[in-house]
Design a protein around this motif. Structure first.
Motif, PDB file in Angstrom:
ATOM      1  N   PHE A  42      39.124  30.510  43.466  1.00  0.00           N
ATOM      2  CA  PHE A  42      39.043  29.345  43.351  1.00  0.00           C
ATOM      3  C   PHE A  42      38.926  27.992  44.101  1.00  0.00           C
ATOM      4  O   PHE A  42      38.740  26.818  44.333  1.00  0.00           O
ATOM      5  N   GLU A  43      38.350  28.545  45.114  1.00  0.00           N
ATOM      6  CA  GLU A  43      37.004  27.571  45.641  1.00  0.00           C
ATOM      7  C   GLU A  43      35.762  27.148  45.278  1.00  0.00           C
ATOM      8  O   GLU A  43      35.872  26.119  45.659  1.00  0.00           O
ATOM      9  N   ASP A  44      35.511  27.894  44.537  1.00  0.00           N
ATOM     10  CA  ASP A  44      34.036  27.900  43.391  1.00  0.00           C
ATOM     11  C   ASP A  44      34.189  28.783  42.579  1.00  0.00           C
ATOM     12  O   ASP A  44      33.847  29.341  42.314  1.00  0.00           O
ATOM     13  N   SER A  73      44.903  36.479  52.549  1.00  0.00           N
ATOM     14  CA  SER A  73      44.197  36.097  51.614  1.00  0.00           C
ATOM     15  C   SER A  73      45.288  34.916  51.911  1.00  0.00           C
ATOM     16  O   SER A  73      46.837  35.195  51.956  1.00  0.00           O
ATOM     17  N   LYS A  74      45.255  33.677  51.695  1.00  0.00           N
ATOM     18  CA  LYS A  74      45.997  32.550  51.420  1.00  0.00           C
ATOM     19  C   LYS A  74      46.848  32.130  50.621  1.00  0.00           C
ATOM     20  O   LYS A  74      47.771  32.258  50.563  1.00  0.00           O
ATOM     21  N   SER A 130      36.001  41.250  50.360  1.00  0.00           N
ATOM     22  CA  SER A 130      34.910  40.564  51.238  1.00  0.00           C
ATOM     23  C   SER A 130      33.965  40.222  51.526  1.00  0.00           C
ATOM     24  O   SER A 130      33.102  40.025  51.521  1.00  0.00           O
ATOM     25  N   ARG A 151      28.305  35.272  47.609  1.00  0.00           N
ATOM     26  CA  ARG A 151      27.612  33.937  48.475  1.00  0.00           C
ATOM     27  C   ARG A 151      26.550  34.145  48.681  1.00  0.00           C
ATOM     28  O   ARG A 151      25.791  32.927  47.966  1.00  0.00           O
ATOM     29  N   TRP A 167      39.906  36.641  44.467  1.00  0.00           N
ATOM     30  CA  TRP A 167      40.498  35.066  43.580  1.00  0.00           C
ATOM     31  C   TRP A 167      40.672  34.148  45.281  1.00  0.00           C
ATOM     32  O   TRP A 167      40.654  32.273  44.747  1.00  0.00           O
ATOM     33  N   ASP A 168      41.270  33.690  45.906  1.00  0.00           N
ATOM     34  CA  ASP A 168      40.506  32.761  47.260  1.00  0.00           C
ATOM     35  C   ASP A 168      39.515  32.534  47.263  1.00  0.00           C
ATOM     36  O   ASP A 168      39.261  30.673  47.413  1.00  0.00           O
ATOM     37  N   ALA A 169      38.360  33.658  47.313  1.00  0.00           N
ATOM     38  CA  ALA A 169      37.013  32.501  46.807  1.00  0.00           C
ATOM     39  C   ALA A 169      36.202  31.816  45.521  1.00  0.00           C
ATOM     40  O   ALA A 169      36.138  31.097  45.608  1.00  0.00           O
TER      41      ALA A 169
END
Length: 165
Positions: free
Chosen positions: A71-73, A149-150, A117, A124, A67-69
């Motif tokens: 929500f970044e893109d 994880s943020k 990850s 990516r 979800w971190d990834a």
């Protein structure tokens, strides 16, 4: 009312088509042909992955990394789908040869044992100009502090503050 809903359905259908018939075919034609040969429609497996943002395929700590990834893109979602297919390709090809590909694709629960990850890194690389070789790294996460994880760290911080009050 109905026009907006029809556009949303068209967007979802376009995304499913892109993942299955374009991205997967480009990345792994053998797996693509296997799914096609078994008449596997992308709606059968991709809808759940995309609508739930992989929450049924991974343990919660790994979901937060994904979800971190995301929500970044948001564009990474389609590439995460392809990476998830790739990480499970041997299992899917074996299942197809045994006549149980549908069951394997539809298995519920957290069956992905590799670190999120790794999946994010591969996704990516698929998004970029240069593709990385896909190396499956085992999920070695055993303690809460072993992953970054943020979202998880923020939630953990809130819980700790509540407990201290």
């Amino acid at each position: 009312g109905g026009g907006a809903e029809a556009r949303e359905v068209a967007c979802v259908e376009a995304s499913l088509h892109r993942v299955h018939h374009e991205l997967l075919k480009d990345v792994d034609e053998e797996l693509y042909m296997c799914l096609q040969g078994e008449n596997v429609l992308p709606q059968l497996y991709l809808i759940r992955w995309m609508r739930l943002l992989f929450a049924r395929e991974f343990c919660i700590d790994q979901v937060f990394i994904l979800w971190d990834a995301i929500f970044e893109d948001l564009a990474i979602v389609e590439y995460l789908c392809v990476s998830l297919l790739e990480v499970s390709r041997t299992r899917y090809l074996n299942a197809a040869s045994n006549g149980c590909l549908f069951q394997e694709l539809l298995r519920p629960g957290a069956y992905v044992l590799w670190g999120a990850s790794t999946l994010v890194s591969h996704a990516r690389s698929l998004m970029g100009e240069t593709r990385q070789e896909f190396v499956i790294l085992p999920n070695r996460l055993t303690r809460q502090n072993d992953f970054a994880s943020k979202i998880w760290n923020q939630c953990s911080g809130v819980r700790k503050k509540k407990k201290s009050l």
